[in-house]
Design an enzyme around this catalytic site. Sequence first.
Site, PDB file in Angstrom:
ATOM      1  N   ASP A  92       0.813  -1.217   0.000  1.00 38.31           N
ATOM      2  CA  ASP A  92       0.000   0.000   0.000  1.00 38.31           C
ATOM      3  C   ASP A  92       0.851   1.274   0.000  1.00 38.31           C
ATOM      4  O   ASP A  92       0.352   2.355   0.294  1.00 38.31           O
ATOM      5  CB  ASP A  92      -0.944   0.005   1.204  1.00 38.31           C
ATOM      6  CG  ASP A  92      -0.198   0.078   2.528  1.00 38.31           C
ATOM      7  OD1 ASP A  92       1.043  -0.095   2.528  1.00 38.31           O
ATOM      8  OD2 ASP A  92      -0.832   0.319   3.571  1.00 38.31           O
TER       9      ASP A  92
ATOM     10  N   ARG B 144       8.083  27.011  -0.465  1.00 35.29           N
ATOM     11  CA  ARG B 144       7.390  28.117  -1.141  1.00 35.29           C
ATOM     12  C   ARG B 144       6.141  28.558  -0.376  1.00 35.29           C
ATOM     13  O   ARG B 144       5.661  29.674  -0.557  1.00 35.29           O
ATOM     14  CB  ARG B 144       7.005  27.704  -2.572  1.00 35.29           C
ATOM     15  CG  ARG B 144       8.157  27.741  -3.550  1.00 35.29           C
ATOM     16  CD  ARG B 144       7.762  27.228  -4.910  1.00 35.29           C
ATOM     17  NE  ARG B 144       7.636  25.774  -4.927  1.00 35.29           N
ATOM     18  CZ  ARG B 144       7.400  25.068  -6.034  1.00 35.29           C
ATOM     19  NH1 ARG B 144       7.246  25.681  -7.187  1.00 35.29           N
ATOM     20  NH2 ARG B 144       7.315  23.756  -5.979  1.00 35.29           N
TER      21      ARG B 144
ATOM     22  N   LYS C 279       6.690  40.405 -13.159  1.00 34.44           N
ATOM     23  CA  LYS C 279       5.691  39.534 -13.783  1.00 34.44           C
ATOM     24  C   LYS C 279       4.377  39.619 -13.024  1.00 34.44           C
ATOM     25  O   LYS C 279       4.332  39.928 -11.828  1.00 34.44           O
ATOM     26  CB  LYS C 279       6.182  38.082 -13.811  1.00 34.44           C
ATOM     27  CG  LYS C 279       6.318  37.432 -12.445  1.00 34.44           C
ATOM     28  CD  LYS C 279       6.878  36.034 -12.543  1.00 34.44           C
ATOM     29  CE  LYS C 279       7.063  35.437 -11.134  1.00 34.44           C
ATOM     30  NZ  LYS C 279       7.693  34.132 -11.142  1.00 34.44           N
TER      31      LYS C 279
ATOM     32  N   ARG D  71       0.982  37.142 -12.400  1.00 36.73           N
ATOM     33  CA  ARG D  71       0.416  35.805 -12.576  1.00 36.73           C
ATOM     34  C   ARG D  71      -1.107  35.851 -12.477  1.00 36.73           C
ATOM     35  O   ARG D  71      -1.671  36.604 -11.682  1.00 36.73           O
ATOM     36  CB  ARG D  71       0.922  34.842 -11.497  1.00 36.73           C
ATOM     37  CG  ARG D  71       2.381  34.440 -11.615  1.00 36.73           C
ATOM     38  CD  ARG D  71       2.654  33.303 -10.628  1.00 36.73           C
ATOM     39  NE  ARG D  71       4.054  32.957 -10.504  1.00 36.73           N
ATOM     40  CZ  ARG D  71       4.695  32.119 -11.308  1.00 36.73           C
ATOM     41  NH1 ARG D  71       4.063  31.571 -12.310  1.00 36.73           N
ATOM     42  NH2 ARG D  71       5.964  31.835 -11.103  1.00 36.73           N
TER      43      ARG D  71
ATOM     44  N   ASP E 295      18.168  32.622  -9.333  1.00 37.24           N
ATOM     45  CA  ASP E 295      16.967  32.192  -8.610  1.00 37.24           C
ATOM     46  C   ASP E 295      17.320  31.004  -7.727  1.00 37.24           C
ATOM     47  O   ASP E 295      18.375  30.378  -7.904  1.00 37.24           O
ATOM     48  CB  ASP E 295      15.854  31.816  -9.585  1.00 37.24           C
ATOM     49  CG  ASP E 295      14.461  32.099  -9.021  1.00 37.24           C
ATOM     50  OD1 ASP E 295      14.359  32.354  -7.798  1.00 37.24           O
ATOM     51  OD2 ASP E 295      13.478  32.054  -9.792  1.00 37.24           O
TER      52      ASP E 295
ATOM     53  N   ASP F 108      10.942  25.423 -11.452  1.00 39.59           N
ATOM     54  CA  ASP F 108       9.958  24.346 -11.402  1.00 39.59           C
ATOM     55  C   ASP F 108       9.538  23.977 -12.826  1.00 39.59           C
ATOM     56  O   ASP F 108      10.148  23.114 -13.451  1.00 39.59           O
ATOM     57  CB  ASP F 108       8.763  24.781 -10.551  1.00 39.59           C
ATOM     58  CG  ASP F 108       7.829  23.615 -10.208  1.00 39.59           C
ATOM     59  OD1 ASP F 108       8.014  22.508 -10.766  1.00 39.59           O
ATOM     60  OD2 ASP F 108       6.913  23.801  -9.399  1.00 39.59           O
ATOM     61  N   THR F 109       8.549  24.638 -13.392  1.00 34.36           N
ATOM     62  CA  THR F 109       8.127  24.321 -14.760  1.00 34.36           C
ATOM     63  C   THR F 109       8.911  25.121 -15.800  1.00 34.36           C
ATOM     64  O   THR F 109       8.732  24.915 -16.997  1.00 34.36           O
ATOM     65  CB  THR F 109       6.630  24.603 -14.942  1.00 34.36           C
ATOM     66  OG1 THR F 109       6.377  25.993 -14.710  1.00 34.36           O
ATOM     67  CG2 THR F 109       5.793  23.770 -13.965  1.00 34.36           C
ATOM     68  N   ALA F 110       9.762  26.041 -15.346  1.00 31.38           N
ATOM     69  CA  ALA F 110      10.651  26.853 -16.199  1.00 31.38           C
ATOM     70  C   ALA F 110       9.910  27.889 -17.040  1.00 31.38           C
ATOM     71  O   ALA F 110      10.511  28.513 -17.909  1.00 31.38           O
ATOM     72  CB  ALA F 110      11.526  25.969 -17.099  1.00 31.38           C
TER      73      ALA F 110
ATOM     74  N   THR G 133       8.661  30.881 -16.080  1.00 35.93           N
ATOM     75  CA  THR G 133       9.138  32.231 -15.770  1.00 35.93           C
ATOM     76  C   THR G 133      10.523  32.481 -16.341  1.00 35.93           C
ATOM     77  O   THR G 133      10.763  33.485 -17.025  1.00 35.93           O
ATOM     78  CB  THR G 133       9.160  32.457 -14.242  1.00 35.93           C
ATOM     79  OG1 THR G 133       7.834  32.355 -13.733  1.00 35.93           O
ATOM     80  CG2 THR G 133       9.728  33.823 -13.898  1.00 35.93           C
TER      81      THR G 133
END
Length: 309
Positions: free
Chosen positions: A38, A96, A192, A194, A218, A222-224, A226
């Site tokens: 599990d 974060r 920026k 958001r 930086d 994360d997702t790149a 920015t």
Amino acid sequence: MEPIVKIFAGSASQMLGHHIAECFGQPLGALSLQRFADSELGPSFDESVRGCEVFLIQSTFPPSEHLMELMLMVDACKRASAHKVNIVMPYMGYARQDRKDKPRVSIGAKVVANIIQSVGTDRLMTCDLHAGQIQGFFDIPVDHLDGATVTAPYIKSLNLKNLIFASPDVGGVVRTRAFAKKFGAEIVVCDKMRLRANEIASMQVIGDVKGMDVVFVDDMVDTAGTICKAADLVMERGANSVRAVITHPLLSGPAHARIRASALTELITTDTIPQREENDKIRVISIAPLFAAAIRNVVTHESISSLFG
């Protein structure tokens, strides 16, 4: 007599753990991890830790499972009569979530701090927290290492003639200014807006980048979205070249594809998180020597700040 030092690594940081132990000058300790059907975890130490000063290395990425694994490791050490249990968390998940930025949300970093302390951890060693103030969530010693110690020398080796540093957002200005101070260089800022997490509505550059070799600074990517949008923007504004230097390469979802397609010459990062795929634009510099030196200074009761002062 000083306690014997033993170093172990969780499943998220095996490669980095081996490198840190090697730099420290001893083999990584033997640890087994049982996984039930599990997904329940059961770590156990395959050697005695009684009376030892133990260092447990684990980045909590992805955070949930690896944080739980690490907490069970601490508990196992305490129950096996370790003298001290020190967590070495190169990347701290949930960092974060360091404040209430809207109503009815948790402060995840504080929850993680409470969990870490509740199992009896004696010390936390980490690197480039998303916000330095997170150290204040802890009532145990926190050694907050500076990733620039290993990445700045590489930037210097490039001998960029018109060097300027850039923050990909307003919140990173303090971090970028501290990095730029090592070079006596100026900074610019990308502002920026958001609409929601991981989605940028608009961005603009505050400062002149024409003819400059821009280096974004930086703590993580994360997702790149920015960093890649910012890199493309400064090139449109006449920059000569653009790079990025970070500490924690989360690189989730489309990150690798975005980096390959972006104007970035390269992304310089450390190995706090292992890479899941190869990318010619990414240069990894090991942070293991810094952590090994910090562990040695903890054991010998020497200064930690001297390592990156």
